[in-house]
Write a protein that holds these residues in place. Structure first.
Motif, PDB file in Angstrom:
ATOM      1  N   ALA A 226     -27.572 -12.781  29.374  1.00 26.98           N
ATOM      2  CA  ALA A 226     -27.240 -13.946  29.544  1.00 26.98           C
ATOM      3  C   ALA A 226     -25.726 -14.176  30.058  1.00 26.98           C
ATOM      4  O   ALA A 226     -25.221 -14.485  30.902  1.00 26.98           O
ATOM      5  CB  ALA A 226     -27.677 -15.118  28.692  1.00 26.98           C
ATOM      6  N   VAL A 227     -25.095 -13.396  28.908  1.00 27.37           N
ATOM      7  CA  VAL A 227     -23.458 -13.685  29.142  1.00 27.37           C
ATOM      8  C   VAL A 227     -22.922 -12.700  29.970  1.00 27.37           C
ATOM      9  O   VAL A 227     -21.877 -13.282  30.938  1.00 27.37           O
ATOM     10  CB  VAL A 227     -22.792 -13.266  27.680  1.00 27.37           C
ATOM     11  N   GLU A 228     -23.388 -11.655  30.334  1.00 27.18           N
ATOM     12  CA  GLU A 228     -22.987 -10.722  31.492  1.00 27.18           C
ATOM     13  C   GLU A 228     -23.305 -11.467  32.701  1.00 27.18           C
ATOM     14  O   GLU A 228     -22.510 -11.279  33.782  1.00 27.18           O
ATOM     15  CB  GLU A 228     -23.668  -9.357  31.197  1.00 27.18           C
ATOM     16  N   ALA A 229     -24.386 -12.054  32.762  1.00 23.92           N
ATOM     17  CA  ALA A 229     -24.880 -12.637  34.237  1.00 23.92           C
ATOM     18  C   ALA A 229     -23.937 -13.746  34.441  1.00 23.92           C
ATOM     19  O   ALA A 229     -23.777 -14.228  35.568  1.00 23.92           O
ATOM     20  CB  ALA A 229     -26.227 -12.990  34.294  1.00 23.92           C
ATOM     21  N   CYS A 230     -23.645 -14.605  33.619  1.00 24.29           N
ATOM     22  CA  CYS A 230     -22.442 -15.568  33.723  1.00 24.29           C
ATOM     23  C   CYS A 230     -21.055 -15.370  34.120  1.00 24.29           C
ATOM     24  O   CYS A 230     -20.445 -15.804  34.836  1.00 24.29           O
ATOM     25  CB  CYS A 230     -22.502 -16.598  32.532  1.00 24.29           C
ATOM     26  N   PHE A 231     -20.681 -14.228  33.085  1.00 27.26           N
ATOM     27  CA  PHE A 231     -19.275 -14.142  33.245  1.00 27.26           C
ATOM     28  C   PHE A 231     -18.853 -12.911  33.559  1.00 27.26           C
ATOM     29  O   PHE A 231     -17.554 -12.458  33.795  1.00 27.26           O
ATOM     30  CB  PHE A 231     -18.669 -14.075  31.807  1.00 27.26           C
ATOM     31  N   ASP A 232     -19.587 -11.876  34.309  1.00 25.37           N
ATOM     32  CA  ASP A 232     -19.521 -10.609  34.649  1.00 25.37           C
ATOM     33  C   ASP A 232     -18.738  -9.855  33.689  1.00 25.37           C
ATOM     34  O   ASP A 232     -17.685  -9.003  33.888  1.00 25.37           O
ATOM     35  CB  ASP A 232     -18.577 -10.568  36.065  1.00 25.37           C
ATOM     36  N   LEU A 233     -19.052  -9.921  32.586  1.00 19.69           N
ATOM     37  CA  LEU A 233     -18.318  -9.309  31.139  1.00 19.69           C
ATOM     38  C   LEU A 233     -19.311  -8.365  30.476  1.00 19.69           C
ATOM     39  O   LEU A 233     -20.072  -9.244  29.894  1.00 19.69           O
ATOM     40  CB  LEU A 233     -17.656 -10.644  30.406  1.00 19.69           C
ATOM     41  N   PRO A 234     -19.301  -7.187  30.586  1.00 15.62           N
ATOM     42  CA  PRO A 234     -20.027  -6.373  29.745  1.00 15.62           C
ATOM     43  C   PRO A 234     -19.719  -6.702  28.155  1.00 15.62           C
ATOM     44  O   PRO A 234     -18.538  -6.698  27.760  1.00 15.62           O
ATOM     45  CB  PRO A 234     -19.776  -4.884  29.962  1.00 15.62           C
ATOM     46  N   CYS A 235     -20.941  -6.682  27.410  1.00 19.73           N
ATOM     47  CA  CYS A 235     -20.564  -7.436  25.908  1.00 19.73           C
ATOM     48  C   CYS A 235     -21.746  -6.867  25.158  1.00 19.73           C
ATOM     49  O   CYS A 235     -22.839  -6.307  25.922  1.00 19.73           O
ATOM     50  CB  CYS A 235     -20.524  -8.735  25.859  1.00 19.73           C
ATOM     51  N   ILE A 236     -21.372  -6.880  23.843  1.00 17.72           N
ATOM     52  CA  ILE A 236     -22.324  -6.666  22.978  1.00 17.72           C
ATOM     53  C   ILE A 236     -22.709  -7.669  21.840  1.00 17.72           C
ATOM     54  O   ILE A 236     -21.871  -8.630  21.618  1.00 17.72           O
ATOM     55  CB  ILE A 236     -21.988  -5.114  22.187  1.00 17.72           C
ATOM     56  N   LEU A 237     -24.100  -7.858  21.393  1.00 15.58           N
ATOM     57  CA  LEU A 237     -24.217  -8.677  20.338  1.00 15.58           C
ATOM     58  C   LEU A 237     -23.956  -8.690  19.036  1.00 15.58           C
ATOM     59  O   LEU A 237     -24.210  -7.295  18.510  1.00 15.58           O
ATOM     60  CB  LEU A 237     -25.731  -9.238  20.509  1.00 15.58           C
ATOM     61  N   LEU A 238     -23.386  -9.335  18.232  1.00 13.71           N
ATOM     62  CA  LEU A 238     -22.851  -9.075  16.643  1.00 13.71           C
ATOM     63  C   LEU A 238     -23.411 -10.435  16.014  1.00 13.71           C
ATOM     64  O   LEU A 238     -24.008 -11.354  16.620  1.00 13.71           O
ATOM     65  CB  LEU A 238     -21.325  -9.165  16.430  1.00 13.71           C
ATOM     66  N   SER A 239     -23.232 -10.270  14.787  1.00 14.33           N
ATOM     67  CA  SER A 239     -23.951 -11.464  13.812  1.00 14.33           C
ATOM     68  C   SER A 239     -22.788 -11.820  12.958  1.00 14.33           C
ATOM     69  O   SER A 239     -21.945 -10.813  12.191  1.00 14.33           O
ATOM     70  CB  SER A 239     -24.957 -10.891  12.973  1.00 14.33           C
ATOM     71  N   HIS A 240     -22.083 -13.040  13.085  1.00 13.32           N
ATOM     72  CA  HIS A 240     -21.195 -13.590  12.062  1.00 13.32           C
ATOM     73  C   HIS A 240     -21.426 -13.172  10.794  1.00 13.32           C
ATOM     74  O   HIS A 240     -22.600 -13.659  10.271  1.00 13.32           O
ATOM     75  CB  HIS A 240     -21.013 -15.066  12.292  1.00 13.32           C
ATOM     76  N   PRO A 241     -20.507 -12.472   9.896  1.00 12.83           N
ATOM     77  CA  PRO A 241     -20.867 -12.229   8.602  1.00 12.83           C
ATOM     78  C   PRO A 241     -21.064 -13.144   7.741  1.00 12.83           C
ATOM     79  O   PRO A 241     -21.581 -13.360   6.631  1.00 12.83           O
ATOM     80  CB  PRO A 241     -19.614 -11.565   8.319  1.00 12.83           C
ATOM     81  N   ASP A 242     -20.572 -14.723   8.082  1.00 13.32           N
ATOM     82  CA  ASP A 242     -20.645 -15.813   7.489  1.00 13.32           C
ATOM     83  C   ASP A 242     -21.705 -16.743   7.970  1.00 13.32           C
ATOM     84  O   ASP A 242     -21.441 -17.606   8.691  1.00 13.32           O
ATOM     85  CB  ASP A 242     -19.344 -16.728   7.162  1.00 13.32           C
ATOM     86  N   GLY A 243     -23.041 -16.558   7.737  1.00 14.05           N
ATOM     87  CA  GLY A 243     -24.002 -17.465   8.144  1.00 14.05           C
ATOM     88  C   GLY A 243     -25.014 -16.592   9.352  1.00 14.05           C
ATOM     89  O   GLY A 243     -25.855 -17.303   9.749  1.00 14.05           O
ATOM     90  N   GLY A 244     -24.506 -15.640   9.954  1.00 14.76           N
ATOM     91  CA  GLY A 244     -25.243 -14.989  10.891  1.00 14.76           C
ATOM     92  C   GLY A 244     -25.272 -15.591  12.021  1.00 14.76           C
ATOM     93  O   GLY A 244     -26.306 -14.934  12.979  1.00 14.76           O
ATOM     94  N   THR A 245     -24.424 -16.456  12.599  1.00 19.20           N
ATOM     95  CA  THR A 245     -24.254 -17.034  13.941  1.00 19.20           C
ATOM     96  C   THR A 245     -24.265 -15.667  14.958  1.00 19.20           C
ATOM     97  O   THR A 245     -23.376 -15.115  14.782  1.00 19.20           O
ATOM     98  CB  THR A 245     -23.353 -18.109  14.030  1.00 19.20           C
ATOM     99  N   PRO A 246     -24.994 -15.807  16.075  1.00 21.18           N
ATOM    100  CA  PRO A 246     -24.777 -14.676  16.973  1.00 21.18           C
ATOM    101  C   PRO A 246     -23.487 -14.936  17.673  1.00 21.18           C
ATOM    102  O   PRO A 246     -22.896 -15.964  17.843  1.00 21.18           O
ATOM    103  CB  PRO A 246     -25.895 -15.135  18.059  1.00 21.18           C
ATOM    104  N   MET A 247     -22.874 -13.786  17.823  1.00 25.01           N
ATOM    105  CA  MET A 247     -21.398 -13.591  18.288  1.00 25.01           C
ATOM    106  C   MET A 247     -21.384 -12.515  19.581  1.00 25.01           C
ATOM    107  O   MET A 247     -22.380 -11.715  19.494  1.00 25.01           O
ATOM    108  CB  MET A 247     -20.512 -13.169  17.463  1.00 25.01           C
ATOM    109  N   ILE A 248     -20.762 -12.768  20.393  1.00 28.92           N
ATOM    110  CA  ILE A 248     -20.403 -11.803  21.456  1.00 28.92           C
ATOM    111  C   ILE A 248     -19.234 -11.241  21.354  1.00 28.92           C
ATOM    112  O   ILE A 248     -18.066 -11.926  21.308  1.00 28.92           O
ATOM    113  CB  ILE A 248     -20.560 -12.552  23.046  1.00 28.92           C
ATOM    114  N   ALA A 249     -19.202  -9.792  21.593  1.00 28.77           N
ATOM    115  CA  ALA A 249     -17.796  -8.913  21.725  1.00 28.77           C
ATOM    116  C   ALA A 249     -18.051  -8.241  22.922  1.00 28.77           C
ATOM    117  O   ALA A 249     -18.897  -7.832  23.357  1.00 28.77           O
ATOM    118  CB  ALA A 249     -17.611  -8.134  20.718  1.00 28.77           C
ATOM    119  N   ALA A 250     -16.501  -8.527  23.722  1.00 33.56           N
ATOM    120  CA  ALA A 250     -16.668  -7.577  25.310  1.00 33.56           C
ATOM    121  C   ALA A 250     -16.679  -6.132  24.907  1.00 33.56           C
ATOM    122  O   ALA A 250     -15.916  -5.534  23.924  1.00 33.56           O
ATOM    123  CB  ALA A 250     -15.432  -8.254  25.614  1.00 33.56           C
ATOM    124  N   ARG A 251     -17.228  -5.597  25.671  1.00 34.40           N
ATOM    125  CA  ARG A 251     -17.107  -3.970  25.669  1.00 34.40           C
ATOM    126  C   ARG A 251     -15.619  -3.354  26.248  1.00 34.40           C
ATOM    127  O   ARG A 251     -15.056  -4.185  27.208  1.00 34.40           O
ATOM    128  CB  ARG A 251     -18.189  -3.237  26.420  1.00 34.40           C
TER     129      ARG A 251
END
Length: 254
Positions: A226-251
């Motif tokens: 979803a993020v790559e389609a919107c922002f043209d930004l290759p990225c990977i999915l992470l999990s926030h260490p405090d609570g597990g909220t999904p996070m996105i990090a750019a490749r």
């Protein structure tokens, strides 16, 4: 919707319910601010409709609408030496349309406490830092829709964290989240930082090229696809260490 024959928004359909914080995200020029201007009533759609409580905005008396819905703009220019308290009292104008009443001052002071800025009450607004000004503007819109007796209320935040340091960004969105949690307040916030939006929003709307590209809960939106389609930004999915909220990090781009 078009302005001067230029289409700004097209095929955008969404709703927000009291008790919910909806974050609107997308690249620059995606139409986020145009959408906010439509929802606030500043712009009128050339086709389609914006409705509040089932009625078109055009059907609402302006004063009644102003008591239930408030907009914190991205930029708020102040040309006079108003104190912070006087700025907040501007939000009470739809309730009295004249001199501030004792209850208006009481609400303004309570709104100052709500944003942890009671010590700024007598400070001249233009001398405050960007973070302090954002808190005062937040207090102003809260004061505008303060009374629960007004019924379900709508809080519109147009890039409320722009140009703020990380602590102030979290502080503003924490307040927005707290008000959504009241259960009778709906919040729509334009947020540039997806990871920040994911920590506070119930749902995220992704916009691109004036269209609504994706809308869903945080888990369904915070995906590389979803993020790559919107922002043209290759990225990977992470999990926030405090609570597990999904996070996105750019490749990294090599």
């Amino acid at each position: 919707m078009n302005l001067s024959h230029k289409t700004l928004l097209q095929d955008v359909s969404l709703n927000v319910a009291p008790g919910e914080l909806l974050a609107v995200c997308g690249p620059n020029g995606a139409g986020k601010s145009s959408l906010m201007r439509l929802i606030s009533g500043e712009l009128k759609p050339s086709t389609g409709d914006v409705r509040w409580h089932g009625h078109s905005l055009a059907e609402w008396p302006l004063l009644k609408l102003a008591r239930q819905r408030a907009l914190m703009q991205q930029r708020a220019e102040v040309g006079f030496d108003y104190s912070a308290l006087e700025i907040i009292l501007l939000g009470r104008h739809p309730h009295h349309q004249g001199a501030s009443r004792p209850q208006d001052i009481q609400i303004a002071l309570a709104a100052l406490q709500e944003v942890d800025a009671g010590h700024l009450a007598e400070q001249i607004y233009t001398t405050l830092s960007g973070g302090e000004q954002a808190r005062i503007q937040m207090a102003r819109v809260l004061a505008q829709i303060w009374e629960a007796s007004a019924g379900p209320r709508l809080l519109l935040l147009d890039e409320p964290t722009a140009a703020l340091d990380p602590r102030q960004q979290h502080r503003i969105l924490e307040i927005a989240r707290r008000w959504a949690n009241k259960g009778d307040v709906a919040v729509i916030a334009i947020v540039h930082d997806l990871n920040l939006a994911a920590q506070y929003a119930d749902r995220i709307a992704l916009m691109r090229d004036g269209r609504l590209q994706a809308l869903g809960d945080v888990a369904s939106i915070m995906t590389p696809t979803a993020v790559e389609a919107c922002f043209d930004l290759p990225c990977i999915l992470l999990s926030h260490p405090d609570g597990g909220t999904p996070m996105i990090a750019a490749r990294r781009q090599h």
